[in-house]
Design a protein around this motif. Sequence first.
Motif, mmCIF file in Angstrom:
data_model
loop_
_atom_site.group_PDB
_atom_site.id
_atom_site.type_symbol
_atom_site.label_atom_id
_atom_site.label_comp_id
_atom_site.label_asym_id
_atom_site.label_seq_id
_atom_site.Cartn_x
_atom_site.Cartn_y
_atom_site.Cartn_z
ATOM 1 N N PRO A 65 0.805 -1.227 0.000
ATOM 2 C CA PRO A 65 0.000 0.000 0.000
ATOM 3 C C PRO A 65 0.839 1.279 0.000
ATOM 4 N N TYR A 66 1.991 1.238 0.669
ATOM 5 C CA TYR A 66 2.875 2.404 0.667
ATOM 6 C C TYR A 66 3.444 2.637 -0.733
ATOM 7 N N THR A 67 3.885 1.554 -1.388
ATOM 8 C CA THR A 67 4.471 1.688 -2.724
ATOM 9 C C THR A 67 3.472 2.293 -3.704
ATOM 10 N N ILE A 68 2.252 1.758 -3.723
ATOM 11 C CA ILE A 68 1.236 2.257 -4.655
ATOM 12 C C ILE A 68 0.902 3.719 -4.365
ATOM 13 N N THR A 69 0.714 4.035 -3.089
ATOM 14 C CA THR A 69 0.378 5.413 -2.710
ATOM 15 C C THR A 69 1.515 6.363 -3.031
ATOM 16 N N PHE A 70 2.736 5.991 -2.675
ATOM 17 C CA PHE A 70 3.889 6.863 -2.889
ATOM 18 C C PHE A 70 4.140 7.119 -4.373
ATOM 19 N N ILE A 71 4.126 6.055 -5.200
ATOM 20 C CA ILE A 71 4.501 6.246 -6.606
ATOM 21 C C ILE A 71 3.462 7.076 -7.351
ATOM 22 N N VAL A 72 2.187 6.916 -6.982
ATOM 23 C CA VAL A 72 1.135 7.709 -7.647
ATOM 24 C C VAL A 72 1.176 9.160 -7.177
ATOM 25 N N LEU A 73 1.143 9.369 -5.867
ATOM 26 C CA LEU A 73 1.103 10.738 -5.344
ATOM 27 C C LEU A 73 2.395 11.491 -5.610
ATOM 28 N N TRP A 74 3.516 10.813 -5.507
ATOM 29 C CA TRP A 74 4.807 11.474 -5.694
ATOM 30 C C TRP A 74 5.015 11.866 -7.160
ATOM 31 N N THR A 75 4.559 11.014 -8.072
ATOM 32 C CA THR A 75 4.655 11.352 -9.499
ATOM 33 C C THR A 75 3.774 12.558 -9.826
ATOM 34 N N LEU A 76 2.554 12.560 -9.315
ATOM 35 C CA LEU A 76 1.669 13.706 -9.528
ATOM 36 C C LEU A 76 2.251 14.973 -8.902
ATOM 37 N N PHE A 77 2.857 14.814 -7.738
ATOM 38 C CA PHE A 77 3.488 15.954 -7.065
ATOM 39 C C PHE A 77 4.642 16.501 -7.902
ATOM 40 N N LEU A 78 5.450 15.606 -8.482
ATOM 41 C CA LEU A 78 6.571 16.037 -9.327
ATOM 42 C C LEU A 78 6.065 16.804 -10.546
#
Length: 511
Positions: A480-493
């Motif tokens: 759950p951390y991986t999925i949340t981080f990669i989606v939100l962090w990419t959008l944030f970038l």
Amino acid sequence: MNGNSQTTTTTGRILASIERIGNKLPDPAVLFIALLFIVWILSLAFSLFDYNLIDPRSGETLVVVNQLSPGAITSFLSAMVDTFAHFHPIGVVLVAMLGIGVAEHTGFINSALRAMLGVTARWLLTPMVILVGIVSHTAADAGYVLVIPLGGIIFHAAGRHPLAGIAAAFAGVSGGYSANFIPSAIDPMLQGISQSGAQIIDASVVLNPLNNYFFTAASSLLIVAAGWLVTDRFVEPRLRTSPIDADVEAEKSLQTLQGRERRALRIALWAMLAAVVLLVISALPEGSAWRGPGGSLTEFGAPMMASIVPLIFLLFLLPGVVYGIAAGTVTSSRDIIEGMTKTMQTMAYYLVIMFFIAQFIYSFGESNLGILLALKGAAGLQALGLPAALTITGIVFLTGLLNLFVGSASAKWALLAPIFVPMLMELGISPDLTQAAYRVGDSTTNIITPLMPYFPLVVVYCQRYIRHAGIGTVTALMLPYTITFIVLWTLFLLAYWATGLPLGLQSSYVY
């Protein structure tokens, strides 16, 4: 409401299935023996073909090396002892654990945690643990051997599930590896590789070592918030059905410190503070021996950075011994050695796993299969000719995929930077942004790949509380951390880039 509940139930079932399947895999040591044989067979098969690719490390044609050839087998056997003895994570873990073991055996850690829990709100434990994990990046790999096990101890002492604490700490230490308020050695390391890639197009390009600093600092807030949400709203509720079956009742003690304990803790903390002050004083002068050739304490190769693990050993050994003497838990030198011995006994299983991981990584590296995978993936992404935003997203996800097989951040970037940096410069995208996209992808999948050298160590931490915990347990815990981080962090970038804000300190490149 019913829809949300049904979605949560379905997700929980999927993760439970992942855990069951993962835990049915062979023991991690046996798994890496199997992977070693698979690498040998694949290297034989792939060595039969020509790939018309240039190895960016040597500038020569890439060749997959057959690891079943007589020369490769004899090299593997002759290097086996050195491969294990020089495997970096082993020394990092064992040296740090010697000092931590003394501090734990004498009662210093237990008393310090009880004192901390007395002044920290229970609901703030999660963001605190994640934040400490993020800051630990400054100390290289120290977070894996210090912050992650303490996350479990802190949560357990507070009456929360210890695996949730381990998960939160692992998410901060490894899942958010490229998020930090404080510059670390990885910054100039990646910058140097990016600069070499950029100079393929323009020899005058000079990148600032902190070319991603503003973005990584802002990302820290994102990782803390996202990790806090995932831990408290999703991971910990799922763990309510996972009873603790290990004998760690002593950690649950939340009684107020007694007079002698309080006095001993005060003396130990003063001793620890004095040691830190002496370290700071010795590091401040410009000519300090702690500084690297460039005059910085945090540059790659600086003695300060190279000494982080021995410093952790000393900074836990000293207060541990002082506390033990003041509290009466240390009556002779034998008590100190006993603390070290006990903690080494708990690392026996880890050493067995590390032996086979070291041999697997050696053969995988020698075969060049990882390089082939990276170059083919990068070439495929380049051939798609996607718009800039989608290309950036593609780099994030391709890096995340490659990270499941090739763990080293610098090694992967050394392969990908000569392709991605010039390619995106032609599209008007700065090397700084390309590097930031790489860092997002490289961080987010660290926590779900058993091939990451510290992953088995996290399994060992979990087994302290739930004996049947395995690879599947940790993978399901961290997915759950991986999925949340990669989606939100990419959008944030992408949002950060769209605002036009600088990613870090300015580089000499106009874009």
